[in-house]
Write a protein that holds these residues in place. Structure first.
Motif, PDB file in Angstrom:
ATOM      1  N   ARG A 188       0.846  -1.193   0.000  1.00  0.00           N
ATOM      2  CA  ARG A 188       0.000   0.000   0.000  1.00  0.00           C
ATOM      3  C   ARG A 188       0.878   1.239   0.000  1.00  0.00           C
ATOM      4  O   ARG A 188       2.049   1.188   0.401  1.00  0.00           O
ATOM      5  CB  ARG A 188      -0.932   0.023   1.204  1.00  0.00           C
ATOM      6  N   GLY A 189       0.304   2.339  -0.439  1.00  0.00           N
ATOM      7  CA  GLY A 189       1.007   3.603  -0.371  1.00  0.00           C
ATOM      8  C   GLY A 189       1.150   4.035   1.072  1.00  0.00           C
ATOM      9  O   GLY A 189       0.282   3.781   1.908  1.00  0.00           O
ATOM     10  N   VAL A 190       2.264   4.690   1.388  1.00  0.00           N
ATOM     11  CA  VAL A 190       2.487   5.183   2.750  1.00  0.00           C
ATOM     12  C   VAL A 190       1.472   6.288   3.021  1.00  0.00           C
ATOM     13  O   VAL A 190       1.399   7.268   2.282  1.00  0.00           O
ATOM     14  CB  VAL A 190       3.936   5.712   2.906  1.00  0.00           C
ATOM     15  N   ILE A 191       0.663   6.091   4.069  1.00  0.00           N
ATOM     16  CA  ILE A 191      -0.382   7.062   4.392  1.00  0.00           C
ATOM     17  C   ILE A 191      -0.195   7.675   5.772  1.00  0.00           C
ATOM     18  O   ILE A 191      -1.057   8.383   6.267  1.00  0.00           O
ATOM     19  CB  ILE A 191      -1.791   6.428   4.294  1.00  0.00           C
ATOM     20  N   GLY A 192       0.928   7.388   6.408  1.00  0.00           N
ATOM     21  CA  GLY A 192       1.205   7.975   7.718  1.00  0.00           C
ATOM     22  C   GLY A 192       0.543   7.247   8.871  1.00  0.00           C
ATOM     23  O   GLY A 192       0.514   7.749   9.989  1.00  0.00           O
ATOM     24  N   SER A 193       0.022   6.062   8.638  1.00  0.00           N
ATOM     25  CA  SER A 193      -0.612   5.276   9.683  1.00  0.00           C
ATOM     26  C   SER A 193       0.404   4.289  10.255  1.00  0.00           C
ATOM     27  O   SER A 193       1.178   3.682   9.513  1.00  0.00           O
ATOM     28  CB  SER A 193      -1.801   4.503   9.113  1.00  0.00           C
ATOM     29  N   LEU A 194       0.392   4.108  11.559  1.00  0.00           N
ATOM     30  CA  LEU A 194       1.307   3.179  12.227  1.00  0.00           C
ATOM     31  C   LEU A 194       0.666   1.832  12.523  1.00  0.00           C
ATOM     32  O   LEU A 194       1.246   1.027  13.252  1.00  0.00           O
ATOM     33  CB  LEU A 194       1.816   3.798  13.535  1.00  0.00           C
ATOM     34  N   ASN A 195      -0.519   1.560  11.972  1.00  0.00           N
ATOM     35  CA  ASN A 195      -1.222   0.328  12.338  1.00  0.00           C
ATOM     36  C   ASN A 195      -0.457  -0.938  11.947  1.00  0.00           C
ATOM     37  O   ASN A 195      -0.485  -1.918  12.680  1.00  0.00           O
ATOM     38  CB  ASN A 195      -2.646   0.315  11.792  1.00  0.00           C
ATOM     39  N   LEU A 196       0.240  -0.945  10.824  1.00  0.00           N
ATOM     40  CA  LEU A 196       1.015  -2.126  10.443  1.00  0.00           C
ATOM     41  C   LEU A 196       2.213  -2.307  11.370  1.00  0.00           C
ATOM     42  O   LEU A 196       2.509  -3.413  11.824  1.00  0.00           O
ATOM     43  CB  LEU A 196       1.482  -2.037   8.994  1.00  0.00           C
ATOM     44  N   LYS A 227      14.809  12.261  -6.706  1.00  0.00           N
ATOM     45  CA  LYS A 227      14.466  12.561  -8.095  1.00  0.00           C
ATOM     46  C   LYS A 227      13.252  11.769  -8.574  1.00  0.00           C
ATOM     47  O   LYS A 227      12.824  11.926  -9.692  1.00  0.00           O
ATOM     48  CB  LYS A 227      15.650  12.249  -9.005  1.00  0.00           C
ATOM     49  N   GLY A 228      12.716  10.931  -7.703  1.00  0.00           N
ATOM     50  CA  GLY A 228      11.624  10.056  -8.120  1.00  0.00           C
ATOM     51  C   GLY A 228      10.271  10.732  -8.106  1.00  0.00           C
ATOM     52  O   GLY A 228      10.072  11.762  -7.457  1.00  0.00           O
ATOM     53  N   THR A 229       9.335  10.145  -8.838  1.00  0.00           N
ATOM     54  CA  THR A 229       7.961  10.647  -8.869  1.00  0.00           C
ATOM     55  C   THR A 229       6.964   9.576  -8.444  1.00  0.00           C
ATOM     56  O   THR A 229       5.762   9.815  -8.474  1.00  0.00           O
ATOM     57  CB  THR A 229       7.592  11.134 -10.286  1.00  0.00           C
ATOM     58  N   ASP A 230       7.466   8.396  -8.064  1.00  0.00           N
ATOM     59  CA  ASP A 230       6.584   7.306  -7.666  1.00  0.00           C
ATOM     60  C   ASP A 230       6.047   7.530  -6.260  1.00  0.00           C
ATOM     61  O   ASP A 230       6.619   8.260  -5.457  1.00  0.00           O
ATOM     62  CB  ASP A 230       7.330   5.964  -7.700  1.00  0.00           C
ATOM     63  N   VAL A 231       4.949   6.866  -5.957  1.00  0.00           N
ATOM     64  CA  VAL A 231       4.357   6.900  -4.625  1.00  0.00           C
ATOM     65  C   VAL A 231       5.207   6.056  -3.689  1.00  0.00           C
ATOM     66  O   VAL A 231       5.680   4.977  -4.060  1.00  0.00           O
ATOM     67  CB  VAL A 231       2.913   6.334  -4.687  1.00  0.00           C
ATOM     68  N   ALA A 232       5.425   6.529  -2.473  1.00  0.00           N
ATOM     69  CA  ALA A 232       6.131   5.732  -1.464  1.00  0.00           C
ATOM     70  C   ALA A 232       5.240   4.558  -1.070  1.00  0.00           C
ATOM     71  O   ALA A 232       4.055   4.741  -0.778  1.00  0.00           O
ATOM     72  CB  ALA A 232       6.463   6.584  -0.247  1.00  0.00           C
ATOM     73  N   VAL A 233       5.804   3.345  -1.069  1.00  0.00           N
ATOM     74  CA  VAL A 233       5.031   2.137  -0.834  1.00  0.00           C
ATOM     75  C   VAL A 233       5.617   1.371   0.347  1.00  0.00           C
ATOM     76  O   VAL A 233       6.834   1.287   0.507  1.00  0.00           O
ATOM     77  CB  VAL A 233       5.029   1.240  -2.100  1.00  0.00           C
ATOM     78  N   GLU A 234       4.734   0.848   1.189  1.00  0.00           N
ATOM     79  CA  GLU A 234       5.172  -0.059   2.250  1.00  0.00           C
ATOM     80  C   GLU A 234       4.616  -1.442   1.949  1.00  0.00           C
ATOM     81  O   GLU A 234       3.562  -1.587   1.345  1.00  0.00           O
ATOM     82  CB  GLU A 234       4.744   0.434   3.638  1.00  0.00           C
ATOM     83  N   GLU A 235       5.373  -2.451   2.368  1.00  0.00           N
ATOM     84  CA  GLU A 235       5.041  -3.833   2.050  1.00  0.00           C
ATOM     85  C   GLU A 235       5.051  -4.654   3.332  1.00  0.00           C
ATOM     86  O   GLU A 235       5.974  -4.560   4.131  1.00  0.00           O
ATOM     87  CB  GLU A 235       6.086  -4.364   1.070  1.00  0.00           C
ATOM     88  N   LEU A 236       4.009  -5.448   3.522  1.00  0.00           N
ATOM     89  CA  LEU A 236       3.892  -6.308   4.692  1.00  0.00           C
ATOM     90  C   LEU A 236       3.709  -7.742   4.217  1.00  0.00           C
ATOM     91  O   LEU A 236       2.824  -8.026   3.414  1.00  0.00           O
ATOM     92  CB  LEU A 236       2.680  -5.895   5.543  1.00  0.00           C
ATOM     93  N   LYS A 279       7.348  -9.851   7.889  1.00  0.00           N
ATOM     94  CA  LYS A 279       8.346  -8.954   7.310  1.00  0.00           C
ATOM     95  C   LYS A 279       7.678  -7.645   6.929  1.00  0.00           C
ATOM     96  O   LYS A 279       6.544  -7.642   6.432  1.00  0.00           O
ATOM     97  CB  LYS A 279       8.958  -9.614   6.067  1.00  0.00           C
ATOM     98  N   TYR A 280       8.378  -6.549   7.147  1.00  0.00           N
ATOM     99  CA  TYR A 280       7.901  -5.224   6.764  1.00  0.00           C
ATOM    100  C   TYR A 280       9.030  -4.514   6.042  1.00  0.00           C
ATOM    101  O   TYR A 280      10.163  -4.505   6.517  1.00  0.00           O
ATOM    102  CB  TYR A 280       7.489  -4.420   7.998  1.00  0.00           C
ATOM    103  N   THR A 281       8.745  -3.947   4.876  1.00  0.00           N
ATOM    104  CA  THR A 281       9.744  -3.160   4.156  1.00  0.00           C
ATOM    105  C   THR A 281       9.082  -1.932   3.551  1.00  0.00           C
ATOM    106  O   THR A 281       7.868  -1.907   3.321  1.00  0.00           O
ATOM    107  CB  THR A 281      10.420  -3.964   3.012  1.00  0.00           C
ATOM    108  N   THR A 282       9.884  -0.931   3.285  1.00  0.00           N
ATOM    109  CA  THR A 282       9.415   0.267   2.604  1.00  0.00           C
ATOM    110  C   THR A 282      10.553   0.817   1.755  1.00  0.00           C
ATOM    111  O   THR A 282      11.681   0.355   1.856  1.00  0.00           O
ATOM    112  CB  THR A 282       8.882   1.322   3.595  1.00  0.00           C
ATOM    113  N   GLY A 283      10.236   1.804   0.936  1.00  0.00           N
ATOM    114  CA  GLY A 283      11.258   2.378   0.075  1.00  0.00           C
ATOM    115  C   GLY A 283      11.295   1.635  -1.249  1.00  0.00           C
ATOM    116  O   GLY A 283      10.441   0.798  -1.514  1.00  0.00           O
TER     117      GLY A 283
END
Length: 149
Positions: free
Chosen positions: A70-78, A130-139, A121-125
């Motif tokens: 999911r896109g990073v939305i500033g939620s700490l629930n994960l 210089k990027g234009t992509d949405v920041a994504v976190e992965e669980l 496992k949790y990862t992000t980035g």
């Protein structure tokens, strides 16, 4: 309950309930992958069998890990869920439901339930100035049993 159709459903309409009871932005995932299970088979033959064939016996069932993005939305629930698991909270295991929806989002077509699910496992980035992509976190979730309805 499965909802049959004469034509295949699209993959883009789905909801994920990570056991918090909400399906809003806190569980709005862009991708779910890895749903599956496998039943191992053991080959066996009695020494006194009149034929030289093995028989196949069902053995252990295994579930594949499921990846949610999911896109990073500033939620700490994960993170909060992962932290509870990391700290040994056995009650932090959940039932996660993944529902494929009809095109108009009026009803679930099919539901996969991941029983005793927990983050593995949790990862992000990556992040790039210089990027234009949405920041994504992965669980990545691991679980004990997959049920479908």
């Amino acid at each position: 309950m499965a909802l049959e159709s004469d034509r295949p459903y699209g993959q883009m309409n789905f909801l994920v309930d990570i056991g918090e009871g909400t399906d809003g932005p806190k569980a709005g995932f862009q991708e779910v992958s890895g749903l599956g299970m496998e039943v191992s088979v053991a080959e066996y033959r009695n020494g006194n069998s009149p034929t030289n064939n093995v028989i196949k016996v069902q053995a252990i069932s295994k579930q594949t890990d499921v990846t949610l993005k999911r896109g990073v939305i500033g939620s700490l629930n994960l993170y909060t869920w992962l932290d509870a698991i990391r700290n040994g909270d056995r009650n932090a295991r959940r039932t996660v439901r993944i529902m494929l929806m009809t095109e108009d989002h009026s009803a679930p077509v099919f539901t996969w339930r991941l029983l005793e699910a927990r983050p593995a496992k949790y990862t992000t980035g990556p992040f790039s100035g210089k990027g234009t992509d949405v920041a994504v976190e992965e669980l990545v979730l691991t679980y004990e049993r997959l049920e479908m309805e």
